[in-house]
Design an enzyme around this catalytic site. Structure first.
Site, PDB file in Angstrom:
ATOM      1  N   ARG A 120      -5.025  54.094 -72.868  1.00 43.62           N
ATOM      2  CA  ARG A 120      -3.738  53.932 -73.574  1.00 43.62           C
ATOM      3  C   ARG A 120      -3.854  54.190 -75.071  1.00 43.62           C
ATOM      4  NH1 ARG A 120       0.439  50.816 -70.809  1.00 43.62           N
ATOM      5  NH2 ARG A 120       0.320  51.637 -68.709  1.00 43.62           N
ATOM      6  N   ARG A 134       8.527  58.655 -79.829  1.00 39.16           N
ATOM      7  CA  ARG A 134       9.216  58.187 -78.632  1.00 39.16           C
ATOM      8  C   ARG A 134      10.710  58.014 -78.918  1.00 39.16           C
ATOM      9  NH1 ARG A 134      10.634  53.342 -76.223  1.00 39.16           N
ATOM     10  NH2 ARG A 134      10.093  53.061 -74.026  1.00 39.16           N
ATOM     11  N   TYR A 187       3.578  50.202 -56.361  1.00 40.62           N
ATOM     12  CA  TYR A 187       4.820  50.384 -57.128  1.00 40.62           C
ATOM     13  C   TYR A 187       5.955  50.901 -56.240  1.00 40.62           C
ATOM     14  CZ  TYR A 187       2.342  49.493 -61.471  1.00 40.62           C
ATOM     15  OH  TYR A 187       1.633  48.886 -62.474  1.00 40.62           O
TER      16      TYR A 187
HETATM   17  O1  CP3 Z   1      -4.107  56.363 -71.841  1.00 43.79           O
HETATM   18  C1  CP3 Z   1      -3.265  57.098 -72.407  1.00 43.79           C
HETATM   19  O2  CP3 Z   1      -3.055  57.081 -73.634  1.00 43.79           O
HETATM   20  C2  CP3 Z   1      -2.550  58.109 -71.546  1.00 43.79           C
HETATM   21  C3  CP3 Z   1      -1.236  57.737 -71.112  1.00 43.79           C
HETATM   22  C4  CP3 Z   1      -1.028  56.723 -69.997  1.00 43.79           C
HETATM   23  C5  CP3 Z   1       0.138  55.959 -69.916  1.00 43.79           C
HETATM   24  N1  CP3 Z   1       0.134  55.275 -68.739  1.00 43.79           N
HETATM   25  C6  CP3 Z   1       1.201  55.947 -70.929  1.00 43.79           C
HETATM   26  C7  CP3 Z   1       2.181  54.847 -70.927  1.00 43.79           C
HETATM   27  C8  CP3 Z   1      -1.800  56.417 -68.869  1.00 43.79           C
HETATM   28  C9  CP3 Z   1      -3.177  56.908 -68.480  1.00 43.79           C
HETATM   29  C10 CP3 Z   1      -1.039  55.504 -68.077  1.00 43.79           C
HETATM   30  C11 CP3 Z   1      -1.495  54.995 -66.777  1.00 43.79           C
HETATM   31  C12 CP3 Z   1      -0.716  53.944 -66.104  1.00 43.79           C
HETATM   32  N2  CP3 Z   1       0.635  53.803 -66.025  1.00 43.79           N
HETATM   33  C13 CP3 Z   1      -1.306  52.920 -65.305  1.00 43.79           C
HETATM   34  C14 CP3 Z   1      -2.768  52.761 -65.013  1.00 43.79           C
HETATM   35  C15 CP3 Z   1      -3.522  52.246 -66.173  1.00 43.79           C
HETATM   36  C16 CP3 Z   1      -3.264  50.811 -66.473  1.00 43.79           C
HETATM   37  O3  CP3 Z   1      -2.862  50.528 -67.615  1.00 43.79           O
HETATM   38  O4  CP3 Z   1      -3.543  49.981 -65.609  1.00 43.79           O
HETATM   39  C17 CP3 Z   1      -0.261  52.134 -64.803  1.00 43.79           C
HETATM   40  C18 CP3 Z   1      -0.386  50.913 -63.912  1.00 43.79           C
HETATM   41  C19 CP3 Z   1       0.961  52.707 -65.256  1.00 43.79           C
HETATM   42  C20 CP3 Z   1       2.336  52.268 -64.934  1.00 43.79           C
HETATM   43  C21 CP3 Z   1       3.077  51.860 -66.136  1.00 43.79           C
HETATM   44  N3  CP3 Z   1       3.454  52.719 -67.141  1.00 43.79           N
HETATM   45  C22 CP3 Z   1       3.521  50.565 -66.474  1.00 43.79           C
HETATM   46  C23 CP3 Z   1       3.294  49.331 -65.628  1.00 43.79           C
HETATM   47  C24 CP3 Z   1       4.187  50.673 -67.687  1.00 43.79           C
HETATM   48  C25 CP3 Z   1       4.975  49.600 -68.387  1.00 43.79           C
HETATM   49  C26 CP3 Z   1       4.112  48.584 -68.995  1.00 43.79           C
HETATM   50  C27 CP3 Z   1       4.019  48.820 -70.453  1.00 43.79           C
HETATM   51  O5  CP3 Z   1       2.889  48.888 -70.980  1.00 43.79           O
HETATM   52  O6  CP3 Z   1       5.090  48.876 -71.053  1.00 43.79           O
HETATM   53  C28 CP3 Z   1       4.104  52.024 -68.124  1.00 43.79           C
HETATM   54  C29 CP3 Z   1       4.644  52.587 -69.365  1.00 43.79           C
HETATM   55  C30 CP3 Z   1       3.717  53.362 -70.245  1.00 43.79           C
HETATM   56  N4  CP3 Z   1       2.816  54.300 -69.837  1.00 43.79           N
HETATM   57  C31 CP3 Z   1       3.675  53.298 -71.670  1.00 43.79           C
HETATM   58  C32 CP3 Z   1       2.712  54.235 -72.094  1.00 43.79           C
HETATM   59  C33 CP3 Z   1       2.342  54.580 -73.511  1.00 43.79           C
HETATM   60  C34 CP3 Z   1       4.566  52.431 -72.522  1.00 43.79           C
HETATM   61  C35 CP3 Z   1       5.932  52.986 -72.457  1.00 43.79           C
HETATM   62  C36 CP3 Z   1       6.678  52.874 -73.733  1.00 43.79           C
HETATM   63  O7  CP3 Z   1       6.464  53.705 -74.639  1.00 43.79           O
HETATM   64  O8  CP3 Z   1       7.505  51.966 -73.807  1.00 43.79           O
END
Ligand code: CP3
Length: 355
Positions: free
Chosen positions: A28, A41, A155
């Site tokens: 992330r 964003r 999911y």
């Molecule tokens: O690592 C990186 O920088 C690459 C980008 C990346 C994102 N999500 C961007 C993101 C990667 C590799 C993921 C993987 C992901 N997404 C996983 C597996 C890794 C982990 O963290 O366990 C999972 C379970 C998801 C599903 C997901 N996406 C959730 C549950 C959420 C919401 C929770 C949160 O943190 O808000 C997301 C959103 C998400 N994916 C964000 C980002 C930067 C935040 C969204 C935003 O900008 O509001």
């Protein structure tokens, strides 16, 4: 024409080769702790608009590399692009997380799901990969990724995030054949998706098995690890004469390290609950290890962060095959300065282990 890599520490460490210092990246690393991410964003509209715009996805992928001397870039996207492409209607609401307008709860629902083809169904992701590779111009390697079938299935069946995965587990235990059909379709889709990312330019792959660790040992083998093994067997092994290493990250998978290391992967991702030195003793130098500082330590002082980096480096010890990372993703309100302290500490303090 292939651009030569200027910094290949990450790929070398994945292959167990010598490096001058331990490579580091953060799960992330492009995200809400960076003000420049929040600004981009906001320009894009929503999170999925950002993912679907290759130019903006490229911009946010590169943001953490402008700030820090990271050793790898990771494609900016999400694991839920596959279920979205299958037609489940993904939205992200602030404070709620991911939501699907349709969920998967019956045989009919599973029968209706298409197997995803990489380039034709998720072309925007491949466009992002190509744009990022072009803009990176060989600075560091680019990591592509996918969710594990089990993690994606949770999911899809739950309709979003869940605390106990009750619906997904009940499907697995009441209707195992049905769950296996869902996992089969997802595995085929993940193979197509990851191979398309490699064709587009991804130089290493990570499978995020975020919820595999919520299963019993037997269920982990049956519903998660077994499918990741099949996926790895179906992936492109080499591109332009370079091996394409695969990292498997099962959060809470510390009990099953040996089995994960036997999956055909080149690297096991560790969360922070296991000591990395003990993990190395258990699986030897058979595969590389990635991890594993508790991301919450990034809220502590600079000296606490440096001490913990030093402790993890000492625990791994001398030798090759360590990629430093957090034990899970960096959280939204960490200060960017502390992330910098962490990354610099890894480079500085690891050099003496590589002389
Ligand atoms: O690592 C990186 O920088 C690459 C980008 C990346 C994102 N999500 C961007 C993101 C990667 C590799 C993921 C993987 C992901 N997404 C996983 C597996 C890794 C982990 O963290 O366990 C999972 C379970 C998801 C599903 C997901 N996406 C959730 C549950 C959420 C919401 C929770 C949160 O943190 O808000 C997301 C959103 C998400 N994916 C964000 C980002 C930067 C935040 C969204 C935003 O900008 O509001």
């Amino acid at each position: 024409m292939m651009t030569e890599l200027k910094n290949d520490r990450f790929l070398r460490a994945l292959q167990g080769q010598p490096v001058d210092c331990t490579p580091v990246w953060m799960m992330r690393q492009a995200g809400r702790y960076l003000p420049e991410y929040k600004a981009t964003r906001a320009t894009a509209g929503g999170f999925m608009d950002l993912c679907k715009n290759p130019q903006l996805a490229c911009e946010v992928t590169l943001q953490p590399l402008e700030r820090y001397p990271l050793d790898a870039a990771i494609l900016f996207s999400d694991i839920l692009t596959i279920p979205d492409a299958m037609g489940l209607g993904l939205t992200f609401e602030t404070g709620v997380g991911p939501r699907f307008s349709k969920t998967v709860s019956s045989q009919t629902d599973i029968d209706a799901l298409p197997v995803i083809q990489g380039e034709s169904d998720l072309g925007y992701v491949m466009d992002a990969v190509r744009t990022i590779r072009h803009e990176l111009n060989g600075r560091v390697p680019l990591i592509g990724f996918s969710g594990s079938p089990w993690t994606l299935a949770t999911y899809m069946v739950e309709g979003g995030s869940s605390k106990d995965f009750r619906r997904a587990k009940v499907m697995a235990y009441n209707e195992p054949a049905q769950m296996h059909q869902l996992l089969d379709k997802l595995s085929q889709s993940v193979i197509n998706y990851l191979n398309a990312q490699v064709e587009a330019g991804a130089q290493a792959l990570q499978i995020f098995d975020t919820w595999g660790g919520a299963l019993s040992e037997a269920a982990y083998e049956e519903f998660s690890l077994g499918y990741m093994r099949k996926i790895i067997a179906g992936l492109i092994k080499e591109k332009d004469g370079q091996p394409i290493p695969v990292i498997v990250f099962t959060k809470n998978g510390g009990l099953w390290l040996e089995a994960i290391a036997d999956s055909g992967c080149q690297c096991v991702g560790l969360d922070w609950t296991i000591d990395i030195g003990k993990a190395r003793q258990r699986i030897g130098d058979k595969v590389a290890l990635q991890g594993n500082m508790d991301p919450t330590i990034l809220y502590a002082s600079a000296s606490a962060i440096r001490d913990e980096v030093a402790r993890i480096l000492a625990s791994f010890g001398r030798g090759n095959g360590h990629i430093f990372n957090l034990g899970h993703g960096i959280t939204p309100d960490v200060s960017p300065e502390n992330a910098g302290v962490f990354i610099n500490a890894v480079h500085e303090l690891s050099a003496s282990y590589h002389q």
